[in-house]
Enzyme design. Structure first.
Site, PDB file in Angstrom:
ATOM      1  N   LYS A  22       6.038  82.305  -6.421  1.00 21.11           N
ATOM      2  CA  LYS A  22       6.629  81.677  -5.303  1.00 21.11           C
ATOM      3  C   LYS A  22       6.652  80.260  -5.929  1.00 21.11           C
ATOM      4  O   LYS A  22       7.857  79.375  -5.897  1.00 21.11           O
ATOM      5  CB  LYS A  22       6.188  81.724  -4.168  1.00 21.11           C
ATOM      6  CG  LYS A  22       6.393  80.676  -3.150  1.00 21.11           C
ATOM      7  CD  LYS A  22       5.775  80.582  -1.685  1.00 21.11           C
ATOM      8  CE  LYS A  22       4.673  79.907  -1.524  1.00 21.11           C
ATOM      9  NZ  LYS A  22       4.694  78.478  -1.471  1.00 21.11           N
ATOM     10  N   CYS A 116       2.091  68.674   7.642  1.00 24.02           N
ATOM     11  CA  CYS A 116       2.092  70.336   7.806  1.00 24.02           C
ATOM     12  C   CYS A 116       0.538  70.434   8.346  1.00 24.02           C
ATOM     13  O   CYS A 116      -0.137  69.732   8.356  1.00 24.02           O
ATOM     14  CB  CYS A 116       2.496  71.279   6.733  1.00 24.02           C
ATOM     15  SG  CYS A 116       1.605  71.160   5.512  1.00 24.02           S
ATOM     16  N   ARG A 121       0.906  65.234   4.120  1.00 28.00           N
ATOM     17  CA  ARG A 121       1.659  65.653   2.673  1.00 28.00           C
ATOM     18  C   ARG A 121       2.378  64.414   2.409  1.00 28.00           C
ATOM     19  O   ARG A 121       3.652  64.664   2.227  1.00 28.00           O
ATOM     20  CB  ARG A 121       2.203  67.005   2.781  1.00 28.00           C
ATOM     21  CG  ARG A 121       1.555  68.195   3.325  1.00 28.00           C
ATOM     22  CD  ARG A 121       0.876  68.946   2.438  1.00 28.00           C
ATOM     23  NE  ARG A 121       1.480  69.586   1.417  1.00 28.00           N
ATOM     24  CZ  ARG A 121       1.787  70.950   1.176  1.00 28.00           C
ATOM     25  NH1 ARG A 121       1.830  71.657   2.394  1.00 28.00           N
ATOM     26  NH2 ARG A 121       2.418  71.247   0.013  1.00 28.00           N
ATOM     27  N   ARG A 399       6.554  84.034   4.024  1.00 32.23           N
ATOM     28  CA  ARG A 399       7.026  82.955   3.255  1.00 32.23           C
ATOM     29  C   ARG A 399       6.286  83.149   1.782  1.00 32.23           C
ATOM     30  O   ARG A 399       7.083  82.539   0.873  1.00 32.23           O
ATOM     31  CB  ARG A 399       6.383  81.587   3.762  1.00 32.23           C
ATOM     32  CG  ARG A 399       7.123  80.970   4.924  1.00 32.23           C
ATOM     33  CD  ARG A 399       6.629  79.670   5.044  1.00 32.23           C
ATOM     34  NE  ARG A 399       6.466  78.912   3.977  1.00 32.23           N
ATOM     35  CZ  ARG A 399       5.315  78.290   3.346  1.00 32.23           C
ATOM     36  NH1 ARG A 399       4.296  78.249   4.441  1.00 32.23           N
ATOM     37  NH2 ARG A 399       5.278  77.700   2.287  1.00 32.23           N
TER      38      ARG A 399
HETATM   39  N1  EPU Z   1      -0.201  63.988  -2.790  1.00 32.99           N
HETATM   40  C1  EPU Z   1      -0.316  62.599  -2.617  1.00 32.99           C
HETATM   41  N2  EPU Z   1       0.856  62.046  -2.796  1.00 32.99           N
HETATM   42  C2  EPU Z   1       2.032  62.688  -3.088  1.00 32.99           C
HETATM   43  C3  EPU Z   1       2.013  63.968  -3.289  1.00 32.99           C
HETATM   44  C4  EPU Z   1       0.665  64.792  -3.190  1.00 32.99           C
HETATM   45  O1  EPU Z   1      -1.314  62.102  -2.349  1.00 32.99           O
HETATM   46  O2  EPU Z   1       3.059  61.925  -3.356  1.00 32.99           O
HETATM   47  C5  EPU Z   1      -1.684  64.584  -2.703  1.00 32.99           C
HETATM   48  C6  EPU Z   1      -1.459  65.808  -1.503  1.00 32.99           C
HETATM   49  O3  EPU Z   1      -1.695  65.186  -0.452  1.00 32.99           O
HETATM   50  C7  EPU Z   1      -2.772  66.506  -2.058  1.00 32.99           C
HETATM   51  C8  EPU Z   1      -2.719  66.410  -3.406  1.00 32.99           C
HETATM   52  O4  EPU Z   1      -1.873  65.194  -3.683  1.00 32.99           O
HETATM   53  O5  EPU Z   1      -3.731  66.096  -1.621  1.00 32.99           O
HETATM   54  C9  EPU Z   1      -2.059  67.595  -4.247  1.00 32.99           C
HETATM   55  O6  EPU Z   1      -0.931  68.039  -3.770  1.00 32.99           O
HETATM   56  P1  EPU Z   1       0.393  68.489  -4.574  1.00 32.99           P
HETATM   57  O7  EPU Z   1       1.358  67.383  -4.494  1.00 32.99           O
HETATM   58  O8  EPU Z   1       0.182  69.102  -5.809  1.00 32.99           O
HETATM   59  O9  EPU Z   1       0.894  69.486  -3.768  1.00 32.99           O
HETATM   60  P2  EPU Z   1       2.498  69.863  -3.658  1.00 32.99           P
HETATM   61  O10 EPU Z   1       3.045  70.113  -5.119  1.00 32.99           O
HETATM   62  O11 EPU Z   1       3.068  69.574  -2.386  1.00 32.99           O
HETATM   63  C10 EPU Z   1       1.923  72.641  -4.413  1.00 32.99           C
HETATM   64  C11 EPU Z   1       2.070  73.978  -3.788  1.00 32.99           C
HETATM   65  C12 EPU Z   1       0.990  74.031  -2.867  1.00 32.99           C
HETATM   66  C13 EPU Z   1      -0.287  73.853  -3.359  1.00 32.99           C
HETATM   67  C14 EPU Z   1      -0.336  72.565  -3.955  1.00 32.99           C
HETATM   68  C15 EPU Z   1      -1.676  72.200  -4.656  1.00 32.99           C
HETATM   69  C16 EPU Z   1       4.483  74.577  -4.127  1.00 32.99           C
HETATM   70  C17 EPU Z   1       5.717  74.799  -3.559  1.00 32.99           C
HETATM   71  N3  EPU Z   1       3.372  74.186  -3.365  1.00 32.99           N
HETATM   72  O12 EPU Z   1       2.284  71.684  -3.365  1.00 32.99           O
HETATM   73  O13 EPU Z   1       1.084  75.601  -2.401  1.00 32.99           O
HETATM   74  O14 EPU Z   1      -1.430  74.047  -2.227  1.00 32.99           O
HETATM   75  O15 EPU Z   1       0.611  72.372  -5.050  1.00 32.99           O
HETATM   76  O16 EPU Z   1      -1.844  73.180  -5.755  1.00 32.99           O
HETATM   77  O17 EPU Z   1       4.136  74.390  -5.442  1.00 32.99           O
HETATM   78  C18 EPU Z   1       0.945  77.225  -0.809  1.00 32.99           C
HETATM   79  O18 EPU Z   1       1.592  78.013  -1.699  1.00 32.99           O
HETATM   80  O19 EPU Z   1       0.595  77.874   0.116  1.00 32.99           O
HETATM   81  C19 EPU Z   1       1.035  75.938  -0.969  1.00 32.99           C
HETATM   82  C20 EPU Z   1       0.672  75.026  -0.039  1.00 32.99           C
END
Ligand code: EPU
Length: 421
Positions: A22, A116, A121, A399
């Site tokens: 996904k 969320c 986030r 999802r």
């Molecule tokens: N973060 C920040 N600032 C940002 C973006 C992220 O502080 O601008 C922080 C987040 O709050 C978190 C950390 O950085 O503490 C990592 O977040 P990341 O940005 O890597 O998460 P994401 O890209 O939004 C993806 C996956 C998530 C998974 C995370 C971490 C997708 C669509 N989602 O989210 O997947 O938990 O990486 O590996 O790729 C799931 O599949 O259930 C899911 C939540």
């Protein structure tokens, strides 16, 4: 609405086939927006999040055809650059159209994705990455409004309080591939899903070095073409079935599971006493001795994935002894613990840490799913619990897990859906 009912206490045995990832598919589908040509994406799981992403593309004026697990995407000179609130609010990952729209059109408006249930986030790193390559960003009317007409590449360190960011890396990379200059992303996320996106962009004609590492070097090109790509298997789905085998004392072959994508989980499970063997089709997982309690901390890849924390905790709830689980990516990602407690688990939360005291057995109970991975944790607990577990709000599961009930039943579980009032 439907609920999932599980009659617990059955040992899982047999072979389960893992679907496409996904979290690789979502940004790859978004990346097709960088070209006008047709792209073909294979091994796409049939999940609600995919339908949401397809809706976003169609709303932009893109043609998308689906044939089984293959999507044919024909952007064909689409002109729109807005991803509206109605669509983005149903899936946070929609933010990954920001980079491609900006790269292609030099402008993008994407509804600001809220927090969320797993915690705040933020998107500050997305903004930092895009600004570093020359985009002007403002937040107005609940939208991220980006002007990328003067983007020229740049050098950016994309690390935040919790380490690297998967989708901020994806967005910056996708916006950078069509800019005039060179972009260097330091502390880039190196999750297999980001590496798969990099592969896809390279197939489209992008010039990217360092895919799958913490340093990405992107030399902008004038134009990208369409590409044909098969998405990697879902390492989190694979990990969830591996834990299902462990918790039910089973013997399961997880087809398409890749050891190299799941090293941290495999390392912990081997230490705990599970037998894991590489076989030609994937991984074979066998319960051969009593599982030992373990301590773990979630970290960015290749550390232990936050997306496996809840499911691992379910296993520890029925493991003799005390385990300490620390969540370093989303320190509030513990909504599953109160539901596991309803089933008899003994878990104490102290800040970002859960202290799990293993109990002899769990008992089936009505529980509520709160997010995708928390729901998977409840399913695992339901598989080992005595009696019947009713899991409400299973739209979260739909999802991220394709045909979860069918796949589990084929392994010998007793799982079915019922109408919920
Ligand atoms: N973060 C920040 N600032 C940002 C973006 C992220 O502080 O601008 C922080 C987040 O709050 C978190 C950390 O950085 O503490 C990592 O977040 P990341 O940005 O890597 O998460 P994401 O890209 O939004 C993806 C996956 C998530 C998974 C995370 C971490 C997708 C669509 N989602 O989210 O997947 O938990 O990486 O590996 O790729 C799931 O599949 O259930 C899911 C939540």
């Amino acid at each position: 609405m439907e609920k999932l009912v599980i009659e617990g206490g059955r040992r899982l045995e047999g072979t389960v086939t893992i679907s496409g990832a996904k979290n690789a598919c979502l940004p790859i589908i978004a990346a097709t927006l960088l070209s006008d040509d047709k792209s073909v994406i294979r091994n796409v799981p049939n999940l609600r999040d995919m339908s949401t992403m397809v809706k976003i593309l169609k709303n932009l004026g893109v043609t998308v055809q689906q044939d089984g697990d293959t999507l044919t995407i024909i952007p064909g000179g689409y002109k729109k650059h807005i991803a509206p609130y109605e669509l983005v609010s149903t899936m946070r990952a929609s933010i990954c159209v920001l980079g491609p729209l900006l790269g292609k059109h030099g402008k993008a408006e994407v509804s600001f994705p809220g927090g969320c249930v797993i915690g705040p986030r933020p998107i500050d790193l997305h903004i930092k990455g895009l600004e570093a390559i020359g985009a002007k960003i403002k937040v107005e009317r609940g939208y991220v409004i980006a002007d990328g007409r003067k983007m020229k590449g740049g050098h950016v360190y994309l690390g935040g309080h919790f380490g690297s960011s998967v989708l901020a890396t994806a967005n910056t990379m996708m916006a950078a591939v069509l800019t005039g200059g060179v972009t260097v992303i330091e502390n880039a996320a190196c999750e297999p899903e980001v590496a798969d996106l990099t592969m896809f962009l390279i197939k489209m004609g992008a010039n990217i070095k360092g895919g799958g590492t913490h340093r990405l070097i992107i030399e902008g090109v004038k134009k990208l073409h369409g590409a044909d790509h098969s998405v990697i298997p879902d390492r989190i789905e694979a990990g969830t079935y591996i834990l299902a085998a462990a918790i039910t004392k089973g013997d399961v072959t997880v087809k398409h599971a890749k050891l190299e994508h799941n090293l941290a989980l495999m390392d912990k499970l081997t230490e705990a006493g599970l037998e894991i063997k590489k076989v030609p089709s994937g991984l074979r997982v066998r319960y051969v001795r009593k599982i030992k309690p373990l301590d773990l901390t979630t970290l960015p890849y290749p550390g232990f994935p936050t997306d496996m924390q809840a499911q691992f905790m379910s296993l520890m709830t029925v493991t003799d002894g005390i385990s300490v689980i620390t969540e370093k990516i989303y320190p509030n990602r513990f909504t599953h613990t109160s539901e596991l407690a309803r089933m008899g688990a003994d878990i104490q939360i102290e800040g970002p840490t859960a202290i799990v005291k293993g109990v002899k057995s769990l008992s089936g109970a009505p529980v509520m799913a709160s997010d995708l991975r928390a729901s998977a944790a409840l399913v695992l607990a339901g598989l080992v619990a005595k009696g019947r577990t009713d899991i409400r709000r299973i739209y979260h599961l739909d999802r991220g897990y394709e045909c979860l009930d069918k796949k589990l039943n084929a392994l010998g579980a007793k799982v079915w859906r019922e109408k919920d009032k």
